[in-house]
Design a protein around this motif. Structure first.
Motif, PDB file in Angstrom:
ATOM      1  N   ASP A 160     -36.831 -19.343  91.546  1.00  0.00           N
ATOM      2  CA  ASP A 160     -35.566 -19.661  90.898  1.00  0.00           C
ATOM      3  C   ASP A 160     -35.397 -18.874  89.607  1.00  0.00           C
ATOM      4  N   ASN A 161     -34.214 -18.987  89.030  1.00  0.00           N
ATOM      5  CA  ASN A 161     -33.938 -18.311  87.762  1.00  0.00           C
ATOM      6  C   ASN A 161     -33.441 -19.303  86.702  1.00  0.00           C
ATOM      7  N   ARG A 216     -25.443 -20.167  93.243  1.00  0.00           N
ATOM      8  CA  ARG A 216     -24.160 -20.279  92.542  1.00  0.00           C
ATOM      9  C   ARG A 216     -23.663 -18.862  92.280  1.00  0.00           C
ATOM     10  N   CYS A 217     -22.478 -18.603  92.759  1.00  0.00           N
ATOM     11  CA  CYS A 217     -21.870 -17.285  92.579  1.00  0.00           C
ATOM     12  C   CYS A 217     -20.628 -17.408  91.701  1.00  0.00           C
ATOM     13  N   GLN A 218     -20.394 -16.345  90.964  1.00  0.00           N
ATOM     14  CA  GLN A 218     -19.184 -16.267  90.153  1.00  0.00           C
ATOM     15  C   GLN A 218     -18.602 -14.878  90.362  1.00  0.00           C
ATOM     16  N   LYS A 219     -17.402 -14.841  90.889  1.00  0.00           N
ATOM     17  CA  LYS A 219     -16.747 -13.563  91.209  1.00  0.00           C
ATOM     18  C   LYS A 219     -17.656 -12.678  92.059  1.00  0.00           C
ATOM     19  N   LEU A 272     -24.179 -13.343  92.261  1.00  0.00           N
ATOM     20  CA  LEU A 272     -25.129 -14.443  92.249  1.00  0.00           C
ATOM     21  C   LEU A 272     -25.640 -14.646  90.824  1.00  0.00           C
ATOM     22  N   ILE A 273     -25.344 -15.796  90.234  1.00  0.00           N
ATOM     23  CA  ILE A 273     -25.734 -16.022  88.838  1.00  0.00           C
ATOM     24  C   ILE A 273     -26.852 -17.056  88.687  1.00  0.00           C
ATOM     25  N   LYS A 274     -27.003 -17.933  89.665  1.00  0.00           N
ATOM     26  CA  LYS A 274     -28.037 -18.956  89.591  1.00  0.00           C
ATOM     27  C   LYS A 274     -28.547 -19.209  90.998  1.00  0.00           C
ATOM     28  N   ASN A 275     -29.880 -19.359  91.125  1.00  0.00           N
ATOM     29  CA  ASN A 275     -30.407 -19.618  92.453  1.00  0.00           C
ATOM     30  C   ASN A 275     -31.697 -20.429  92.399  1.00  0.00           C
TER      31      ASN A 275
END
Length: 75
Positions: free
Chosen positions: A33-34, A10-13, A16-19
């Motif tokens: 994962d995070n 999941r990317c925001q602008k 990568l913020i979640k993986n």
């Protein structure tokens, strides 16, 4: 060889913020994962599921994961 790599990012602008990178093969189950649910790991929120064991992990991306899978497969 019937192995599977499930990739979720999941990317925001463009950041990568979640993986989650979930690899299943005859060697077992491995996931990096995070998701912030293993607060006792010193690398929180980053962690590695090695079968049923939770271990520290550096922040991962798909290139690092592929390199780790190569290590697992060709040990």
């Amino acid at each position: 060889d019937n192995s599977l790599l499930d990739i979720r990012e999941r990317c925001q602008k463009s950041v990568l913020i979640k993986n989650s990178y979930h690899y299943v093969s005859h060697e077992g189950v491995h996931r990096w994962d995070n998701v912030p649910h293993h607060m006792s790991v010193s690398s929180f929120p980053y962690h590695y599921h090695d079968h049923d064991t939770i271990k520290e992990s550096e922040p991962m991306n798909i290139i690092r994961v592929i390199k780790e899978i190569e290590k697992i497969r060709f040990q």
